[in-house]
Design a protein around this motif. Structure first.
Motif, PDB file in Angstrom:
ATOM      1  N   SER A 322      18.029  64.460  28.099  1.00  0.00           N
ATOM      2  CA  SER A 322      18.628  63.216  27.592  1.00  0.00           C
ATOM      3  C   SER A 322      18.078  62.861  26.215  1.00  0.00           C
ATOM      4  O   SER A 322      18.816  62.397  25.333  1.00  0.00           O
ATOM      5  CB  SER A 322      18.387  62.062  28.573  1.00  0.00           C
ATOM      6  OG  SER A 322      16.997  61.815  28.716  1.00  0.00           O
ATOM      7  N   VAL A 323      16.788  63.090  26.006  1.00  0.00           N
ATOM      8  CA  VAL A 323      16.188  62.817  24.696  1.00  0.00           C
ATOM      9  C   VAL A 323      16.774  63.759  23.655  1.00  0.00           C
ATOM     10  O   VAL A 323      17.159  63.348  22.550  1.00  0.00           O
ATOM     11  CB  VAL A 323      14.651  62.954  24.758  1.00  0.00           C
ATOM     12  CG1 VAL A 323      14.055  62.996  23.349  1.00  0.00           C
ATOM     13  CG2 VAL A 323      14.041  61.807  25.550  1.00  0.00           C
ATOM     14  N   ALA A 324      16.854  65.040  23.983  1.00  0.00           N
ATOM     15  CA  ALA A 324      17.367  66.031  23.031  1.00  0.00           C
ATOM     16  C   ALA A 324      18.815  65.756  22.666  1.00  0.00           C
ATOM     17  O   ALA A 324      19.219  65.897  21.509  1.00  0.00           O
ATOM     18  CB  ALA A 324      17.219  67.435  23.612  1.00  0.00           C
ATOM     19  N   GLU A 325      19.622  65.342  23.653  1.00  0.00           N
ATOM     20  CA  GLU A 325      21.047  65.094  23.400  1.00  0.00           C
ATOM     21  C   GLU A 325      21.291  63.804  22.632  1.00  0.00           C
ATOM     22  O   GLU A 325      22.338  63.651  21.996  1.00  0.00           O
ATOM     23  CB  GLU A 325      21.800  65.056  24.731  1.00  0.00           C
ATOM     24  CG  GLU A 325      21.927  66.420  25.399  1.00  0.00           C
ATOM     25  CD  GLU A 325      22.656  66.366  26.733  1.00  0.00           C
ATOM     26  OE1 GLU A 325      23.146  67.430  27.181  1.00  0.00           O
ATOM     27  OE2 GLU A 325      22.743  65.262  27.332  1.00  0.00           O
ATOM     28  N   SER A 326      20.334  62.876  22.680  1.00  0.00           N
ATOM     29  CA  SER A 326      20.531  61.581  22.012  1.00  0.00           C
ATOM     30  C   SER A 326      19.897  61.518  20.628  1.00  0.00           C
ATOM     31  O   SER A 326      19.771  60.437  20.040  1.00  0.00           O
ATOM     32  CB  SER A 326      19.956  60.461  22.881  1.00  0.00           C
ATOM     33  OG  SER A 326      18.554  60.634  23.056  1.00  0.00           O
ATOM     34  N   GLY A 327      19.480  62.682  20.104  1.00  0.00           N
ATOM     35  CA  GLY A 327      18.914  62.710  18.753  1.00  0.00           C
ATOM     36  C   GLY A 327      17.413  62.559  18.697  1.00  0.00           C
ATOM     37  O   GLY A 327      16.840  62.455  17.605  1.00  0.00           O
ATOM     38  N   GLY A 328      16.771  62.559  19.860  1.00  0.00           N
ATOM     39  CA  GLY A 328      15.315  62.474  19.890  1.00  0.00           C
ATOM     40  C   GLY A 328      14.679  63.838  19.721  1.00  0.00           C
ATOM     41  O   GLY A 328      15.350  64.832  19.421  1.00  0.00           O
ATOM     42  N   LEU A 329      13.363  63.890  19.902  1.00  0.00           N
ATOM     43  CA  LEU A 329      12.616  65.133  19.754  1.00  0.00           C
ATOM     44  C   LEU A 329      11.796  65.412  21.001  1.00  0.00           C
ATOM     45  O   LEU A 329      11.235  64.488  21.604  1.00  0.00           O
ATOM     46  CB  LEU A 329      11.670  65.061  18.553  1.00  0.00           C
ATOM     47  CG  LEU A 329      12.283  65.116  17.154  1.00  0.00           C
ATOM     48  CD1 LEU A 329      11.178  64.949  16.116  1.00  0.00           C
ATOM     49  CD2 LEU A 329      13.025  66.430  16.930  1.00  0.00           C
ATOM     50  N   VAL A 330      11.723  66.673  21.361  1.00  0.00           N
ATOM     51  CA  VAL A 330      10.807  67.129  22.408  1.00  0.00           C
ATOM     52  C   VAL A 330       9.840  68.098  21.733  1.00  0.00           C
ATOM     53  O   VAL A 330      10.233  69.188  21.307  1.00  0.00           O
ATOM     54  CB  VAL A 330      11.549  67.826  23.560  1.00  0.00           C
ATOM     55  CG1 VAL A 330      10.549  68.187  24.667  1.00  0.00           C
ATOM     56  CG2 VAL A 330      12.667  66.948  24.106  1.00  0.00           C
ATOM     57  N   LYS A 331       8.595  67.673  21.595  1.00  0.00           N
ATOM     58  CA  LYS A 331       7.607  68.490  20.896  1.00  0.00           C
ATOM     59  C   LYS A 331       6.317  68.529  21.703  1.00  0.00           C
ATOM     60  O   LYS A 331       6.081  67.672  22.561  1.00  0.00           O
ATOM     61  CB  LYS A 331       7.334  67.942  19.485  1.00  0.00           C
ATOM     62  CG  LYS A 331       8.586  67.907  18.611  1.00  0.00           C
ATOM     63  CD  LYS A 331       8.307  67.461  17.196  1.00  0.00           C
ATOM     64  CE  LYS A 331       7.781  68.570  16.333  1.00  0.00           C
ATOM     65  NZ  LYS A 331       7.815  68.234  14.897  1.00  0.00           N
ATOM     66  N   GLY A 332       5.508  69.530  21.415  1.00  0.00           N
ATOM     67  CA  GLY A 332       4.286  69.665  22.191  1.00  0.00           C
ATOM     68  C   GLY A 332       3.148  70.261  21.402  1.00  0.00           C
ATOM     69  O   GLY A 332       3.282  70.643  20.236  1.00  0.00           O
ATOM     70  N   ILE A 333       1.991  70.328  22.072  1.00  0.00           N
ATOM     71  CA  ILE A 333       0.779  70.919  21.518  1.00  0.00           C
ATOM     72  C   ILE A 333       0.251  71.925  22.524  1.00  0.00           C
ATOM     73  O   ILE A 333       0.208  71.649  23.725  1.00  0.00           O
ATOM     74  CB  ILE A 333      -0.293  69.841  21.245  1.00  0.00           C
ATOM     75  CG1 ILE A 333       0.164  68.882  20.142  1.00  0.00           C
ATOM     76  CG2 ILE A 333      -1.628  70.487  20.867  1.00  0.00           C
ATOM     77  CD1 ILE A 333      -0.782  67.710  19.931  1.00  0.00           C
ATOM     78  N   ASN A 334      -0.146  73.073  22.039  1.00  0.00           N
ATOM     79  CA  ASN A 334      -0.792  74.085  22.872  1.00  0.00           C
ATOM     80  C   ASN A 334      -2.305  73.881  22.772  1.00  0.00           C
ATOM     81  O   ASN A 334      -2.902  74.093  21.709  1.00  0.00           O
ATOM     82  CB  ASN A 334      -0.412  75.492  22.400  1.00  0.00           C
ATOM     83  CG  ASN A 334      -1.054  76.579  23.254  1.00  0.00           C
ATOM     84  OD1 ASN A 334      -1.901  76.312  24.094  1.00  0.00           O
ATOM     85  ND2 ASN A 334      -0.645  77.815  23.014  1.00  0.00           N
ATOM     86  N   ILE A 335      -2.926  73.450  23.865  1.00  0.00           N
ATOM     87  CA  ILE A 335      -4.373  73.251  23.905  1.00  0.00           C
ATOM     88  C   ILE A 335      -4.998  74.561  24.382  1.00  0.00           C
ATOM     89  O   ILE A 335      -4.986  74.883  25.575  1.00  0.00           O
ATOM     90  CB  ILE A 335      -4.757  72.094  24.840  1.00  0.00           C
ATOM     91  CG1 ILE A 335      -4.008  70.815  24.444  1.00  0.00           C
ATOM     92  CG2 ILE A 335      -6.265  71.859  24.804  1.00  0.00           C
ATOM     93  CD1 ILE A 335      -4.225  69.658  25.396  1.00  0.00           C
ATOM     94  N   LYS A 336      -5.511  75.344  23.443  1.00  0.00           N
ATOM     95  CA  LYS A 336      -6.092  76.637  23.779  1.00  0.00           C
ATOM     96  C   LYS A 336      -7.300  76.448  24.708  1.00  0.00           C
ATOM     97  O   LYS A 336      -8.207  75.684  24.404  1.00  0.00           O
ATOM     98  CB  LYS A 336      -6.526  77.375  22.511  1.00  0.00           C
ATOM     99  CG  LYS A 336      -5.365  77.860  21.649  1.00  0.00           C
ATOM    100  CD  LYS A 336      -4.595  78.950  22.382  1.00  0.00           C
ATOM    101  CE  LYS A 336      -3.413  79.462  21.583  1.00  0.00           C
ATOM    102  NZ  LYS A 336      -2.647  80.480  22.333  1.00  0.00           N
ATOM    103  N   GLY A 337      -7.264  77.143  25.836  1.00  0.00           N
ATOM    104  CA  GLY A 337      -8.343  77.003  26.816  1.00  0.00           C
ATOM    105  C   GLY A 337      -8.250  75.740  27.631  1.00  0.00           C
ATOM    106  O   GLY A 337      -9.130  75.435  28.439  1.00  0.00           O
ATOM    107  N   GLY A 338      -7.159  75.005  27.484  1.00  0.00           N
ATOM    108  CA  GLY A 338      -7.017  73.716  28.162  1.00  0.00           C
ATOM    109  C   GLY A 338      -6.667  73.813  29.632  1.00  0.00           C
ATOM    110  O   GLY A 338      -6.661  72.786  30.331  1.00  0.00           O
TER     111      GLY A 338
END
Length: 605
Positions: A322-338
């Motif tokens: 729903s976020v992606a379709e409404s013009g929002g963003l889905v982003k993340g961070i890769n925590i190495k060793g997390g």
């Protein structure tokens, strides 16, 4: 009995004595840092702004009068000492002191003043709340680490003047009492007694005056100047703060950046002995936001943001889709060793994200054996999971965290999460200086609360030359206006903005169009900025400049988190001065002179 100073003069500061002085008779002045009685021989560490030296009062060698006085000395007594510099006996040296190989055998001791019981010890690494330190700031400043910070600040002042004066800049003062031109933060207002009902304002910056100095033909101006903003405080804000402010005529961005880099290089080399690599890195505003979630990125560590919006448009996980379709963003961070994080630690990260506006935080663990663990993986196909892993550059033992929201919220939350994770996992290296210029800022942004366009920096920032011919077309076209880039530039050091500036608008017709774009009428422009707008009509040269936040710069150079640690008499986070009690009520007679009535809070009436 308190002794008189008389004509007693010091020969050296305590910290200046060296082994070259052995055998010399010296006169010293300072405070008793500590007093020790070792079987009748009294040792006093005498301290002044340059350091500490040990003085010795031996009853078998020092005059009886000096010994009797020494027995009365307590911490922070003010002393005058005359004696001979000796080498310390073998085995008694103190490697922690610069003067640790020598001592002064006392021939004369004067007690110039005593000291009450101290509210806290005058020494480094004290465990005392900040309000107490600020209430007794005169004692706090005596501590060696605080003294060193203020000396560092002094050195920054002097080296700045040396560099800028050496490059043709004139130091010109601008007024502290000026006209209120609120744009952003609130002004501090000062009532006029001679013009009842009228007010001066304390300047938020010298912006308008330094531009007028360019119109006046000064060409190269600088000032180390106090600025005032009535805004909510935190560790890197004060109601009054200091800027290194400069402006140049007949320049472009490259000229201003070159002067700025030269100044920083000079300060770090002269004061810290650090040779910086110039020119500094440059990064566009869009790249900084997309990669780091902020326009002041800390480049000392990784944790870059990764965008999976393109994948999220086709997944069964409704939050992402729903976020992606409404013009929002889905982003993340890769925590190495997390992947080693417990569920409790992940929940704490989620709570942290929510403090900055996130509705929640999704996560996927990539375990040591490559298996996945997450409450959301059931909503993704194997192909989608592989796409996410590829985009996130995921490996075994990693923890992937995601925020899905409007672009501004997604970037803001991940920007704060990135810094929080780096601190939590000790990813920030010590002694590393990462400078970066942020350029190509948007000229304008949309303010939802006010329902209008506003200047991202300030309304005197010039648009790019190629956009000037399109300003008229943007008056009724918000989308076009938001495409414009400005000629602004910020300098960021280790995730802190330490300077910002721009090429200014020097043409009155362009300035008028910018005012129109941000909803400032001719009448309002005349009322608020008329003296500048009128000045631009009289042959204003192209000009630009920059201001360094001196307090923040010195704090970084000193290795402290809060700018209060490098300001002699700062305010608390509530804007209060514990030392003086300011702000405070004034006498009724003073208010009557100013024609002001004050409505006190109910409990104060």
């Amino acid at each position: 009995m308190i002794d008189k100073l008389g004509d007693f003069k010091r020969d050296y500061f305590c910290g200046e004595l060296t082994e070259n002085n052995i055998g010399d008779e010296v006169r010293l002045l300072g405070w008793a840092d500590s007093v020790r009685d070792h079987g009748g021989v009294i040792f006093i560490n005498l301290r002044d702004k340059e350091g500490i030296v040990q003085i010795v009062i031996d009853p078998s060698k020092s005059p009886e009068d000096a010994y009797e006085k020494a027995k009365k000395v307590r911490s922070e007594y003010v002393l005058a000492v005359r004696g001979r510099v000796n080498r310390r006996p073998a085995g008694t040296e103190n490697p922690k002191l610069k003067t640790g190989n020598i001592e002064v055998a006392v021939d004369e001791l004067r007690i110039l003043n005593t000291c009450d019981i101290l509210p806290f010890p005058v020494e480094d690494k004290i465990n005392v709340n900040e309000e107490t330190r600020l209430k007794y700031r005169y004692l706090d400043i005596r501590r060696p680490e605080m003294m060193r910070r203020l000396i560092l600040r002094h050195e920054v002042y002097q080296a700045t003047r040396e560099y800028l004066a050496g490059h043709g800049f004139l130091e010109v003062e601008t007024p502290m009492l000026t006209k209120s031109t609120p744009e952003g933060a609130r002004d501090f207002l000062v009532p006029s007694r001679l013009e009842n009902g009228k007010f001066y304002a304390l300047p938020q910056s010298p912006q308008l005056f330094k531009q007028i100095l360019m119109v006046a033909g000064i060409e190269r101006y600088f000032q180390i100047v106090k600025c005032f903003r009535d805004e909510d405080l935190r560790k890197d804000r004060q109601p009054e703060f200091t800027q290194i402010d400069f402006e140049l005529s007949f320049v472009n961005e490259e000229d201003v950046i070159a002067v700025s880099e030269g100044l920083v290089h000079h300060l770090f080399k002269k004061i810290l002995g650090i040779e910086l690599n110039v020119p500094f890195r440059r990064m566009s505003y869009d790249e900084a936001i997309n990669k780091y979630g902020t326009d002041k990125p800390d480049l000392r560590y990784g944790l870059e943001l990764k965008d999976i919006t393109y994948i999220s448009k086709n997944v069964d996980f409704k939050v992402f889709r729903s976020v992606a379709e409404s013009g929002g963003l889905v982003k993340g961070i890769n925590i190495k060793g997390g992947a080693k994080f417990s569920r409790k630690e992940i929940d704490e990260l989620t709570e942290f994200a929510q403090k900055f506006g996130a509705k929640g935080m999704a996560w996927i663990k990539v375990n040591e054996d490559g298996s996945l663990q997450s409450p959301i993986i059931k909503f993704f196909t194997e192909e989608q999971i592989q796409q996410i892993k590829n985009t996130m550059e995921a490996e075994n033992n990693d923890l992937l965290i995601f925020i899905a929201d409007a672009p501004e919220t997604t970037h803001r939350v991940l920007g704060f999460l990135r810094k929080h994770i780096a601190e939590k996992m000790n990813l920030i290296p010590e002694g590393k200086w990462e400078f970066v210029w942020i350029v190509d800022f948007p000229l304008l942004e949309w303010d939802e609360e006010e329902g209008r366009l506003v200047a991202l920096h300030h309304p005197f920032t010039s648009p790019r030359e190629e956009d000037m011919d399109r300003l008229d077309d943007a008056i009724n076209n918000k989308e076009l206006a938001l495409e414009f880039k400005s000629r602004a530039y910020d300098l960021v050091l280790n995730g802190e903005e330490i300077a910002g500036g721009s090429i200014r608008i020097h043409r009155p017709d362009i300035q008028k169009k910018i005012f129109e774009l941000i909803g400032i009428s001719d009448e309002e422009a005349e009322e608020r900025f008329g003296f500048l707008v009128n000045a631009l009509k009289f042959g204003a040269p192209p000009h630009g400049g920059l201001a360094f936040g001196l307090d923040r710069l010195v704090a970084l150079m000193a290795g402290v988190d809060s700018i209060r640690e490098v300001i002699a008499f700062p305010k608390t986070q509530k804007g209060i001065c514990p030392l003086t009690g300011a702000p405070d009520y004034v006498r009724e007679e003073q208010l009557e002179e100013l024609g002001i009535e004050v409505e006190l809070p109910e409990e104060e009436t």
